[in-house]
Scaffold this active site. Structure first.
Site, short mmCIF file in Angstrom:
data_model
loop_
_atom_site.label_atom_id
_atom_site.label_comp_id
_atom_site.label_asym_id
_atom_site.label_seq_id
_atom_site.Cartn_x
_atom_site.Cartn_y
_atom_site.Cartn_z
N HIS A 1 41.12 43.27 38.59
CA HIS A 1 40.14 43.28 38.98
C HIS A 1 39.78 41.11 38.39
CE1 HIS A 1 38.21 45.65 41.85
NE2 HIS A 1 38.15 46.57 41.05
N HIS B 1 46.71 46.79 40.79
CA HIS B 1 45.02 46.94 40.61
C HIS B 1 44.21 46.50 39.71
CE1 HIS B 1 41.18 49.75 42.61
NE2 HIS B 1 40.67 49.27 41.52
N GLY C 1 32.78 48.15 44.95
CA GLY C 1 31.31 48.09 44.41
C GLY C 1 31.44 49.32 44.74
N HIS D 1 38.79 50.82 48.16
CA HIS D 1 38.87 52.14 47.28
C HIS D 1 38.28 52.88 47.69
CE1 HIS D 1 39.24 47.96 44.26
NE2 HIS D 1 37.92 48.65 42.55
N ARG E 1 30.40 29.25 37.36
CA ARG E 1 29.85 28.56 37.67
C ARG E 1 30.19 27.64 38.57
NH1 ARG E 1 24.90 28.92 33.84
NH2 ARG E 1 24.68 31.14 33.99
N GLU F 1 36.79 56.71 44.34
CA GLU F 1 36.18 56.49 42.81
C GLU F 1 35.06 57.62 42.31
OE1 GLU F 1 35.47 53.04 42.30
OE2 GLU F 1 36.24 53.25 40.22
#
Ligand SMILES: O=C(O)c1cccc(C(=O)CC[C@H]2O[C@@H](n3cnc4c(=O)[nH]cnc43)[C@H](O)[C@@H]2O)c1
Ligand code: ZN
Length: 354
Positions: free
Chosen positions: A30, A28, A184, A211, A83, A214
């Protein structure tokens, strides 16, 4: 500034060294949340209009969060630094380098492809960039990477549709993709609405790893299990509030991806000593320990193992068992799992030999 790495010092010196050399798996973590201060500085230099500070001290202050919503705001300002396909490749490759330095042999990196395609990064170039970095990292560092594509829940069903398309279209879907997630904020973002998207991802062969629990209560974890057919739960922190849920997770051997320092940094839990990881262990739940967004939370996977050692009173054998939990709960193939398990056993035996 919050200094979470201070917890590392709490582990006895030998245990600290043992953890540093222990072969590990990270389940886990990101993609954007793993950008080190050096990478953030490099990306910010490429795109000087950004408001993200590049000076390490200012960055540490910038990465101090008042609550989960503030964390997401800051997180998105770093997302804004990515970007071009070359930014994506650089980030992915450097994240792998940081993992390899910690003896991470295998990692499932959560990527939010929608955040990049909506910022006009071409979808094919995006997939090529992550795959190119994955292959280079495996060849050069020996760290095997796999991807979890996650829906940014707060962005709604359009983002869910797009993420599902990117994860299931045979022309796009990258070779390293193994799972499908949902991230999120949880408040105001009910899990059941994402059922059709998870159904499609699961039908396409992906594992379900949302998720849940949390920042909201155990009912969100139940929803993730029932509606999204979760095979592991991202965090699951508030599961401790429901004894029936604890028993269910233990009985069905559904692992929790526990990220202790993250929960303190986003203020989901007040202090490490109040973290429910102990209750999870007592209930017999399969615990894996993970770092989530390590530089943003002032931590790394080694520190999370040191935190777990302190909270669960683990010795070297206990830490090796924790490392093997992550291998067993991973979506790596069986020969790959056996190789890392053997490495953990050999390392531990050699360490403990008189
Ligand atoms: O990219 C955008 O423009 C955008 C617009 C609206 C909403 C979002 C998101 O909700 C992105 C959230 C994103 O956060 C990631 N993440 C990182 N750490 C955590 C965590 O501890 N708990 C939950 N989510 C986390 C995750 O990958 C989400 O997709 C984006
Ligand atoms: Zn997460």
């Amino acid at each position: 500034m919050t200094e979470h790495l201070g917890a590392f010092a709490a582990a006895p010196r030998d245990l600290h060294a043992f953890i540093a050399g222990l072969p590990k798996a990270e389940l886990h973590v990101h993609h954007v949340g793993s950008a080190s201060p050096r990478i953030v500085a490099e990306l910010a230099a490429r795109h000087p209009d950004s408001k993200v500070p590049t000076d390490p001290e200012a960055l540490a202050d910038y990465f101090t969060f008042t609550d989960f919503a503030h964390f997401i705001d800051v997180y998105l300002s770093v997302v804004d630094l990515i970007r071009t396909p070359e930014d994506v490749r650089l980030l992915t490759y450097e994240v792998a380098r940081d993992l390899a330095r910690q003896q991470v042999r295998y990692a499932e990196l959560t990527i939010t492809p929608w955040s990049s395609t909506r910022r006009n990064i071409d979808e094919y170039a995006f997939m090529d960039a992550v795959e190119d970095a994955r292959k280079a990292a495996e060849a050069e560092f020996g760290t095997v990477l796999r991807w979890c594509f996650d829906i940014p829940g707060e962005a709604g069903l359009e983002a869910a549709e797009e993420t599902t398309r990117l994860a299931t279209d045979d022309r796009l879907r990258p070779e390293g993709l193994v799972s499908f997630g949902l991230g999120g904020p949880e408040i105001g973002v009910p899990r059941p609405q994402f059922k059709p998207y998870f159904d499609r991802a699961i039908a396409a062969g992906l594992h379900s790893v949302p998720h849940a629990g949390e920042t909201t209560g155990p009912e969100t974890v139940w929803d993730a299990l029932t509606h999204l057919r979760a095979e592991r739960i991202g965090h699951g922190t508030h599961s401790f509030q429901d004894p029936k849920l604890l028993a269910h997770l233990a009985e069905h051997r559904i692992p929790l991806e526990v990220c202790p320092t993250s929960n303190i940094a986003t203020r989901a839990v007040r202090t490490l000593d109040e973290h429910p990881i102990k209750e999870f262990a007592q209930a017999g739940i399969v615990i894996t320990v993970n770092s989530d967004d390590p530089p943003m939370f002032g931590t790394d996977l080694n520190n999370e193992y040191a935190v777990a050692a302190r909270l669960l009173h683990l010795d070297e054998q206990g830490l090796a068992a924790l490392a093997k939990n992550a291998v067993d709960a991973s979506f790596l193939d069986e020969p790959g799992k056996a190789r890392i398990r053997n490495e953990i056993d050999s390392y531990t035996s050699a360490w403990l030999a008189p």
